[in-house]
Design a protein around this motif. Structure first.
Motif, PDB file in Angstrom:
ATOM      1  N   ALA A  11       0.844  -1.323   0.094  1.00  0.00           N
ATOM      2  CA  ALA A  11       0.011  -0.060  -0.117  1.00  0.00           C
ATOM      3  C   ALA A  11       0.886   1.299  -0.010  1.00  0.00           C
ATOM      4  N   GLY A  12       2.083   1.141   0.318  1.00  0.00           N
ATOM      5  CA  GLY A  12       2.979   2.348   0.362  1.00  0.00           C
ATOM      6  C   GLY A  12       2.704   3.280   1.585  1.00  0.00           C
ATOM      7  N   LYS A  13       3.082   2.308   2.767  1.00  0.00           N
ATOM      8  CA  LYS A  13       2.749   2.788   4.044  1.00  0.00           C
ATOM      9  C   LYS A  13       3.651   4.123   4.307  1.00  0.00           C
ATOM     10  N   THR A  14       4.801   4.169   3.950  1.00  0.00           N
ATOM     11  CA  THR A  14       5.699   5.139   4.263  1.00  0.00           C
ATOM     12  C   THR A  14       5.332   6.323   3.512  1.00  0.00           C
ATOM     13  N   ASN A  45      15.316   5.661   7.413  1.00  0.00           N
ATOM     14  CA  ASN A  45      15.916   6.366   6.297  1.00  0.00           C
ATOM     15  C   ASN A  45      14.954   6.308   4.968  1.00  0.00           C
ATOM     16  N   LYS A  46      14.049   5.448   4.886  1.00  0.00           N
ATOM     17  CA  LYS A  46      12.859   5.582   4.041  1.00  0.00           C
ATOM     18  C   LYS A  46      12.135   6.763   4.195  1.00  0.00           C
ATOM     19  N   ILE A  47      11.824   6.806   5.538  1.00  0.00           N
ATOM     20  CA  ILE A  47      10.874   8.057   5.769  1.00  0.00           C
ATOM     21  C   ILE A  47      11.545   9.356   5.600  1.00  0.00           C
ATOM     22  N   ILE A  48      12.791   9.431   5.648  1.00  0.00           N
ATOM     23  CA  ILE A  48      13.521  10.640   5.645  1.00  0.00           C
ATOM     24  C   ILE A  48      13.553  10.920   4.128  1.00  0.00           C
ATOM     25  N   PHE A  49      13.839   9.904   3.291  1.00  0.00           N
ATOM     26  CA  PHE A  49      13.813  10.027   1.720  1.00  0.00           C
ATOM     27  C   PHE A  49      12.243  10.442   1.298  1.00  0.00           C
ATOM     28  N   GLU A  50      11.340   9.893   1.740  1.00  0.00           N
ATOM     29  CA  GLU A  50      10.039  10.321   1.458  1.00  0.00           C
ATOM     30  C   GLU A  50       9.669  11.713   1.792  1.00  0.00           C
ATOM     31  N   LEU A  51       9.969  12.247   2.892  1.00  0.00           N
ATOM     32  CA  LEU A  51       9.901  13.766   3.401  1.00  0.00           C
ATOM     33  C   LEU A  51      10.568  14.678   2.826  1.00  0.00           C
ATOM     34  N   SER A  52      11.831  14.132   2.210  1.00  0.00           N
ATOM     35  CA  SER A  52      12.673  15.165   1.414  1.00  0.00           C
ATOM     36  C   SER A  52      12.094  15.457   0.013  1.00  0.00           C
ATOM     37  N   LYS A  53      11.068  14.824  -0.189  1.00  0.00           N
ATOM     38  CA  LYS A  53      10.425  15.155  -1.404  1.00  0.00           C
ATOM     39  C   LYS A  53       9.690  16.192  -1.378  1.00  0.00           C
ATOM     40  N   ASN A  54       9.188  16.679  -0.083  1.00  0.00           N
ATOM     41  CA  ASN A  54       8.119  17.439   0.434  1.00  0.00           C
ATOM     42  C   ASN A  54       8.615  18.841   0.835  1.00  0.00           C
ATOM     43  N   GLU A  55       8.685  19.945   0.559  1.00  0.00           N
ATOM     44  CA  GLU A  55       9.255  21.154   0.835  1.00  0.00           C
ATOM     45  C   GLU A  55       8.693  21.647   2.002  1.00  0.00           C
ATOM     46  N   THR A  56       7.366  21.103   2.540  1.00  0.00           N
ATOM     47  CA  THR A  56       6.446  21.440   3.826  1.00  0.00           C
ATOM     48  C   THR A  56       7.070  20.857   5.067  1.00  0.00           C
ATOM     49  N   CYS A  57       7.975  19.938   4.759  1.00  0.00           N
ATOM     50  CA  CYS A  57       8.443  18.955   6.105  1.00  0.00           C
ATOM     51  C   CYS A  57       9.901  19.105   6.358  1.00  0.00           C
ATOM     52  N   PRO A  58      10.441  20.117   6.171  1.00  0.00           N
ATOM     53  CA  PRO A  58      11.919  20.032   6.742  1.00  0.00           C
ATOM     54  C   PRO A  58      12.267  19.935   8.070  1.00  0.00           C
ATOM     55  N   ASP A  59      11.230  20.156   8.896  1.00  0.00           N
ATOM     56  CA  ASP A  59      11.735  20.239  10.218  1.00  0.00           C
ATOM     57  C   ASP A  59      11.340  19.294  11.063  1.00  0.00           C
ATOM     58  N   VAL A  60      10.650  18.043  10.449  1.00  0.00           N
ATOM     59  CA  VAL A  60      10.269  16.956  11.233  1.00  0.00           C
ATOM     60  C   VAL A  60      11.246  16.172  11.712  1.00  0.00           C
ATOM     61  N   LYS A  61      10.964  15.770  13.037  1.00  0.00           N
ATOM     62  CA  LYS A  61      12.230  14.977  13.673  1.00  0.00           C
ATOM     63  C   LYS A  61      11.925  13.498  13.174  1.00  0.00           C
ATOM     64  N   VAL A  62      12.928  12.631  12.541  1.00  0.00           N
ATOM     65  CA  VAL A  62      12.539  11.209  12.125  1.00  0.00           C
ATOM     66  C   VAL A  62      13.584  10.544  12.953  1.00  0.00           C
ATOM     67  N   ASP A  63      13.023   9.544  13.720  1.00  0.00           N
ATOM     68  CA  ASP A  63      13.664   8.946  14.646  1.00  0.00           C
ATOM     69  C   ASP A  63      13.126   7.308  14.625  1.00  0.00           C
ATOM     70  N   THR A  64      13.975   6.486  15.437  1.00  0.00           N
ATOM     71  CA  THR A  64      13.373   5.020  15.769  1.00  0.00           C
ATOM     72  C   THR A  64      12.411   5.377  16.949  1.00  0.00           C
ATOM     73  N   VAL A  65      11.450   4.505  17.219  1.00  0.00           N
ATOM     74  CA  VAL A  65      10.722   4.623  18.428  1.00  0.00           C
ATOM     75  C   VAL A  65      11.493   4.390  19.609  1.00  0.00           C
ATOM     76  N   HIS A  66      12.450   3.425  19.595  1.00  0.00           N
ATOM     77  CA  HIS A  66      13.528   3.396  20.878  1.00  0.00           C
ATOM     78  C   HIS A  66      14.130   4.438  21.116  1.00  0.00           C
ATOM     79  N   SER A  67      14.828   5.204  20.221  1.00  0.00           N
ATOM     80  CA  SER A  67      15.659   6.302  20.454  1.00  0.00           C
ATOM     81  C   SER A  67      14.633   7.290  20.932  1.00  0.00           C
ATOM     82  N   PHE A  68      13.221   7.540  20.483  1.00  0.00           N
ATOM     83  CA  PHE A  68      12.456   8.553  20.907  1.00  0.00           C
ATOM     84  C   PHE A  68      12.165   8.547  22.319  1.00  0.00           C
ATOM     85  N   LEU A  69      11.810   7.264  22.601  1.00  0.00           N
ATOM     86  CA  LEU A  69      11.516   7.143  24.014  1.00  0.00           C
ATOM     87  C   LEU A  69      12.626   7.391  25.101  1.00  0.00           C
ATOM     88  N   LEU A  70      13.712   6.821  24.568  1.00  0.00           N
ATOM     89  CA  LEU A  70      15.017   6.992  25.257  1.00  0.00           C
ATOM     90  C   LEU A  70      15.163   8.737  25.638  1.00  0.00           C
TER      91      LEU A  70
END
Length: 251
Positions: A11-14, A45-70
Motif C-alpha cells: 500500500a505504500g505505508k511510508t 531512512n525510507k521516511i527521511i527519503f519520502e519527506l525530502s520530496k516535500n518542502e513543507t516537511c523540513p523540520d520533522v524529526k525522524v527517529d526510531t521508536v526506541h530512540s524517541f522513548l529514550l
C-alpha cells in the motif's frame, strides 16, 4: 487525538505517512515539534527519503521508536517520576534461558544508570502511566501529570510507521500521549507483526468500538507498489484477522 490506519503490504505505508505529515503541517500553525517514528534505522531512512520530496516537511524529526522513548521520555523524566536515573542504553544479548543471571545483570546495569534495550518500552510506560503500581499515591500521580503537561507543550504530533512491531507497553505509551494532547497517527499491517503478533490486533479490537478515544481510518486499498487487486487480497486478511467493522474490501 489518536488515528489508526491499517494498510496491507504494497500500500505504500511510508509514502502515505509522509503525505499525512505534510497534510498535518499544512493544517496547523503550531510551532511545537513533529516526530516521524519507525522501528528500524532502515525504515527511518525510507521516511527521511519520502519527506525530502516535500518542502513543507523540513523540520520533522525522524527517529526510531526506541530512540524517541529514550531521549524524550526516559532520560529526561525517569529520575523525576521513578527515582531511577538512566543516561545510556545497553544492546547486549541477555540469555533467555538463565533468568537468574538475566535479572542480576539488569540490576547491575540499572545501578550504573544503564537501561537495557529490552526494558525501554516498559520503563517509558511506567513514567507516563499514572495508574501504574509505581505511581500509587497522589503525589506520584501528580508528577506523571506534570510530565504529561510538559510533553504536550513541546510536541505537537507523532506519526508512527510499522506500528505492528510495537508491544503492549509501547502502544500504551502512545495511547497515553494521545490522551494528553499530542496528535498521534499510527499506520501498520497487523499481518506483518512478528515479535509481538497480538499487540496491535488487541489494541484495534479494544478501541475499535469505543467512541472518541481512537479514530480508525478506512483500510487503504490504494496501491503504490503492487497491483491493486493484490493489495485488496492482502487487506482481506486484515479484515478477517481484526473482525474490522468497516465495509468489506470484497465489495
Amino acid at each position: 487525538m489518536i488515528t489508526v490506519q491499517i494498510a496491507g503490504a504494497g500500500a505504500g505505508k511510508t509514502f502515505g505517512l509522509a503525505s499525512k505529515i505534510a497534510q498535518r503541517i499544512s493544517e496547523t500553525s503550531s510551532k511545537k515539534l513533529v516526530y516521524a517514528l519507525t522501528y528500524t534505522n532502515s525504515a527511518k531512512n525510507k521516511i527521511i527519503f519520502e519527506l525530502s520530496k516535500n518542502e513543507t516537511c523540513p523540520d520533522v524529526k525522524v527517529d526510531t521508536v526506541h530512540s524517541f522513548l529514550l531521549n524524550e521520555i526516559i532520560f529526561p523524566y525517569s529520575s523525576y517520576v521513578l527515582g531511577e536515573k538512566y543516561n545510556s542504553v545497553s544492546l547486549e544479548t541477555l540469555p533467555a534461558s538463565n533468568q537468574i543471571y538475566k535479572n542480576a545483570r539488569l540490576r547491575d546495569l540499572k545501578k550504573e544508570g544503564v537501561i537495557h534495550v529490552d526494558n525501554v518500552y516498559m520503563i517509558a510506560k511506567q513514567i507516563l502511566d499514572k495508574d501504574h503500581s509505581k505511581n500509587s499515591n497522589a503525589y506520584k500521580k501528580g508528577k506523571v501529570r506534570y510530565v504529561h503537561d510538559i510533553i504536550s507543550k513541546i510536541i505537537c504530533s507523532i506519526f508512527i510507521d510499522e506500528v505492528q512491531d510495537l508491544d503492549d507497553d509501547c502502544l500504551k505509551v502512545f495511547h497515553i500521549l494521545g490522551g494528553c494532547g499530542v496528535f498521534i497517527y499510527m499506520i501498520g499491517d497487523p499481518k506483518q507483526a512478528i515479535k509481538y503478533p497480538d499487540s496491535f490486533v488487541n489494541y484495534i479490537k479494544k478501541y475499535n468500538n469505543q467512541n472518541g478515544s481512537v479514530k480508525f481510518e478506512e483500510i487503504n486499498n490504494v496501491s503504490r507498489r503492487v497491483p491493486t487487486s493484490l493489495l485488496k487480497i492482502s487487506n482481506i486478511y486484515c479484515y478477517d484477522c481484526l473482525l474490522y467493522t468497516s465495509p468489506s474490501p470484497r465489495d
